[in-house]
Design a protein around this motif. Structure first.
Motif, PDB file in Angstrom:
ATOM      1  N   LEU A  89       0.830  -1.198   0.000  1.00 58.65           N
ATOM      2  CA  LEU A  89       0.000   0.000   0.000  1.00 58.65           C
ATOM      3  C   LEU A  89       0.872   1.259   0.000  1.00 58.65           C
ATOM      4  O   LEU A  89       0.576   2.224  -0.711  1.00 58.65           O
ATOM      5  CB  LEU A  89      -0.945  -0.005   1.202  1.00 58.65           C
ATOM      6  CG  LEU A  89      -1.895   1.177   1.304  1.00 58.65           C
ATOM      7  CD1 LEU A  89      -2.794   1.276   0.071  1.00 58.65           C
ATOM      8  CD2 LEU A  89      -2.743   1.052   2.567  1.00 58.65           C
ATOM      9  N   MET A  90       1.950   1.244   0.758  1.00 56.00           N
ATOM     10  CA  MET A  90       2.858   2.395   0.777  1.00 56.00           C
ATOM     11  C   MET A  90       3.494   2.605  -0.600  1.00 56.00           C
ATOM     12  O   MET A  90       3.691   3.747  -1.021  1.00 56.00           O
ATOM     13  CB  MET A  90       3.938   2.215   1.849  1.00 56.00           C
ATOM     14  CG  MET A  90       3.396   2.317   3.273  1.00 56.00           C
ATOM     15  SD  MET A  90       2.474   3.834   3.610  1.00 56.00           S
ATOM     16  CE  MET A  90       3.744   5.053   3.453  1.00 56.00           C
ATOM     17  N   ASP A  91       3.784   1.517  -1.316  1.00 58.14           N
ATOM     18  CA  ASP A  91       4.317   1.638  -2.672  1.00 58.14           C
ATOM     19  C   ASP A  91       3.308   2.320  -3.599  1.00 58.14           C
ATOM     20  O   ASP A  91       3.677   3.140  -4.445  1.00 58.14           O
ATOM     21  CB  ASP A  91       4.693   0.259  -3.233  1.00 58.14           C
ATOM     22  CG  ASP A  91       5.910  -0.342  -2.555  1.00 58.14           C
ATOM     23  OD1 ASP A  91       6.645   0.394  -1.855  1.00 58.14           O
ATOM     24  OD2 ASP A  91       6.122  -1.570  -2.719  1.00 58.14           O
ATOM     25  N   VAL A  92       2.035   1.989  -3.439  1.00 59.74           N
ATOM     26  CA  VAL A  92       0.986   2.618  -4.251  1.00 59.74           C
ATOM     27  C   VAL A  92       0.931   4.121  -3.952  1.00 59.74           C
ATOM     28  O   VAL A  92       0.887   4.947  -4.871  1.00 59.74           O
ATOM     29  CB  VAL A  92      -0.392   1.961  -3.989  1.00 59.74           C
ATOM     30  CG1 VAL A  92      -1.517   2.771  -4.619  1.00 59.74           C
ATOM     31  CG2 VAL A  92      -0.403   0.534  -4.504  1.00 59.74           C
ATOM     32  N   TYR A  93       0.957   4.473  -2.662  1.00 57.57           N
ATOM     33  CA  TYR A  93       0.923   5.890  -2.291  1.00 57.57           C
ATOM     34  C   TYR A  93       2.157   6.620  -2.826  1.00 57.57           C
ATOM     35  O   TYR A  93       2.054   7.726  -3.352  1.00 57.57           O
ATOM     36  CB  TYR A  93       0.845   6.062  -0.780  1.00 57.57           C
ATOM     37  CG  TYR A  93      -0.488   5.682  -0.169  1.00 57.57           C
ATOM     38  CD1 TYR A  93      -1.675   5.801  -0.883  1.00 57.57           C
ATOM     39  CD2 TYR A  93      -0.561   5.216   1.133  1.00 57.57           C
ATOM     40  CE1 TYR A  93      -2.893   5.462  -0.316  1.00 57.57           C
ATOM     41  CE2 TYR A  93      -1.782   4.879   1.713  1.00 57.57           C
ATOM     42  CZ  TYR A  93      -2.930   5.000   0.987  1.00 57.57           C
ATOM     43  OH  TYR A  93      -4.132   4.675   1.550  1.00 57.57           O
ATOM     44  N   ALA A  94       3.323   6.016  -2.677  1.00 60.65           N
ATOM     45  CA  ALA A  94       4.561   6.655  -3.142  1.00 60.65           C
ATOM     46  C   ALA A  94       4.513   6.878  -4.650  1.00 60.65           C
ATOM     47  O   ALA A  94       4.903   7.949  -5.139  1.00 60.65           O
ATOM     48  CB  ALA A  94       5.766   5.801  -2.760  1.00 60.65           C
TER      49      ALA A  94
END
Length: 111
Positions: A89-94
């Protein structure tokens, strides 16, 4: 507990089944989209059985007859690990934050 039995034919995800696998239990289930969507072999201790009383009882008896096995979490449990999911999920946000914003065409409101 020696086995997790999930005879419900109507599972939306099957979190209890994933949790049983994570604890190293063999699992006998009627429906589990969480396991069924994974590649073959990701949950070797999980066995899908038709939602039939006799078939389910037979499958449970077979697990009992086999005796206790090793208690190791299969790949299926690691696939749904909260740490892995949070990192994805953090990769998607980044990725969303690093993409340049598209200019708003003239005459179109941005509100």
């Amino acid at each position: 507990m020696d086995v997790l039995a999930s005879p419900s034919p109507e599972e939306a995800f099957g979190l209890a089944i994933v949790e049983g696998l994570a604890s190293g239990l063999p699992v006998v289930y009627a429906s589990c989209p969480a396991v069924e969507d994974l590649p073959p072999g990701a949950a070797p201790a999980a066995r899908r059985v038709p939602s039939d009383d006799a078939e389910f009882a037979r499958a449970l008896a077979e697990v009992r007859a086999a005796g206790p096995g090793t208690r190791t979490a299969p790949e299926a449990a690691r696939h749904y690990c909260i740490t892995r999911s949070a990192a994805q999920l953090m990769d998607v946000y980044a990725a969303a934050l690093t993409r340049p914003l598209s200019p708003v065409p003239q005459g179109v409101s941005s509100a």
